[in-house]
Design an enzyme around this catalytic site. Structure first.
Site, PDB file in Angstrom:
ATOM      1  N   THR A   1      -5.244   8.647   1.002  1.00 42.72           N
ATOM      2  CA  THR A   1      -4.648   7.509   1.201  1.00 42.72           C
ATOM      3  C   THR A   1      -4.544   6.695  -0.037  1.00 42.72           C
ATOM      4  O   THR A   1      -3.473   5.955  -0.528  1.00 42.72           O
ATOM      5  CB  THR A   1      -5.284   6.759   2.393  1.00 42.72           C
ATOM      6  OG1 THR A   1      -6.726   6.629   1.952  1.00 42.72           O
ATOM      7  CG2 THR A   1      -5.220   7.592   3.639  1.00 42.72           C
TER       8      THR A   1
ATOM      9  N   TYR B   1      -9.948   9.278   2.387  1.00 42.68           N
ATOM     10  CA  TYR B   1      -9.992   8.224   1.496  1.00 42.68           C
ATOM     11  C   TYR B   1      -9.351   8.364   0.231  1.00 42.68           C
ATOM     12  O   TYR B   1      -8.238   7.607  -0.151  1.00 42.68           O
ATOM     13  CB  TYR B   1     -11.218   7.801   1.290  1.00 42.68           C
ATOM     14  CG  TYR B   1     -11.567   6.802   0.359  1.00 42.68           C
ATOM     15  CD1 TYR B   1     -11.320   5.405   0.531  1.00 42.68           C
ATOM     16  CD2 TYR B   1     -11.945   6.735  -1.154  1.00 42.68           C
ATOM     17  CE1 TYR B   1     -11.565   4.195  -0.363  1.00 42.68           C
ATOM     18  CE2 TYR B   1     -12.052   5.725  -2.104  1.00 42.68           C
ATOM     19  CZ  TYR B   1     -12.029   4.480  -1.465  1.00 42.68           C
ATOM     20  OH  TYR B   1     -12.068   3.446  -2.384  1.00 42.68           O
TER      21      TYR B   1
ATOM     22  N   GLY C   1      -8.386  -8.301   3.539  1.00 41.68           N
ATOM     23  CA  GLY C   1      -9.634  -7.879   3.413  1.00 41.68           C
ATOM     24  C   GLY C   1     -10.476  -9.025   2.625  1.00 41.68           C
ATOM     25  O   GLY C   1     -11.666  -8.656   1.940  1.00 41.68           O
TER      26      GLY C   1
END
Length: 253
Positions: free
Chosen positions: A152, A149, A11
């Protein structure tokens, strides 16, 4: 083999991943950044010396293994892995979520870090390395309409603890950082939509979102020697969000 410490940051094209790559590079690491957007990775690589970009989808087991092998082939070691990639995913009430909404978010936010760490274990063991998973305060504190979201991120925190337990005997530390709201391309649209850009907010004690560089400071500490006795922990960096009182309002406002 290089004598320079090597860090792999997923990322790395924006937000916390970008800030972490720049921070670690300035601390003397050779940094390899990974992400799906090659142009954004290239932008990050111009911000500091010692940053190399490898476009890849870490949600793919094959791609994760390829990236780790490329890092080892090129630099001969891997001292730190920072899993900073992720998506908010669908913003919907529970009854509107379909199976693809869940699976697509799980694939990126949970399976991506799992695959990256699994591929990197041998290299990290040889270096006595450290791992930091970027989780979220939503692993501990629910918010409406972002269930995939939050779920996870809860799973990623659990994975952090299990990985820390299993890898401790092999000399690898594994920790997580749990940010609250952070200024980033992922969260900024929410602030803009709500008209909160540049305004004081009431969701935490400090009255503002974090800057990505503030979270990068925590990550830098966790992968460094100052955190040599810390493993299996989730370090909360939420500006006091968990203990902030919501403003007084009618329940149906």
């Amino acid at each position: 083999m290089t004598a320079t410490r090597v860090a792999l940051v997923t990322g790395g094209g924006s937000g916390v991943g970008r800030a972490t790559a720049v921070k670690l590079s300035r601390e003397g690491y050779q940094v390899v950044i990974v992400g799906r957007d090659g142009a954004k990775l290239d932008e990050t690589a111009t911000l500091a010396e010692g940053i190399v970009a490898i476009p890849a989808d870490m949600g793919s087991e094959t791609e994760a293994s390829r990236v780790v092998q490329e890092v080892e082939d090129r630099f001969g070691r891997l001292d730190a892995l920072v899993n900073a990639h992720g998506v908010i995913g669908p913003v919907k009430p529970l009854e509107e979520l379909d199976e693809n909404d869940w699976l697509s978010t799980i694939q990126i936010n949970l399976m991506g870090p799992i695959r990256a760490l699994s591929a990197a274990i041998p290299a990290l063991e040889r270096a006595g390395g450290a791992v930091v998973n970027v989780v979220s305060i939503n692993a501990l504190q629910a918010e409406p309409w972002v269930a995939p979201y939050g779920v996870t991120k809860s799973g990623l925190l659990g994975f952090t603890q299990y990985a820390a337990m299993e890898l401790a005997g092999r000399g690898v530390r594994v920790n997580a950082v749990l940010p609250g709201w952070v200024r980033s391309p992922m969260s900024d649209p929410f602030f803009d939509e709500l008209g909160l850009a540049g305004k004081k907010i009431s969701t935490n004690l400090l009255g503002r979102p974090a800057e990505p560089e503030e979270i990068a400071e925590v990550i830098s500490f966790l992968v460094g020697p100052g955190a040599s006795f810390i493993s299996g922990e989730g370090i909360v960096a939420d500006g006091g969000q968990r203990i902030a009182l919501a403003p007084l309002r009618a329940a149906d406002d």
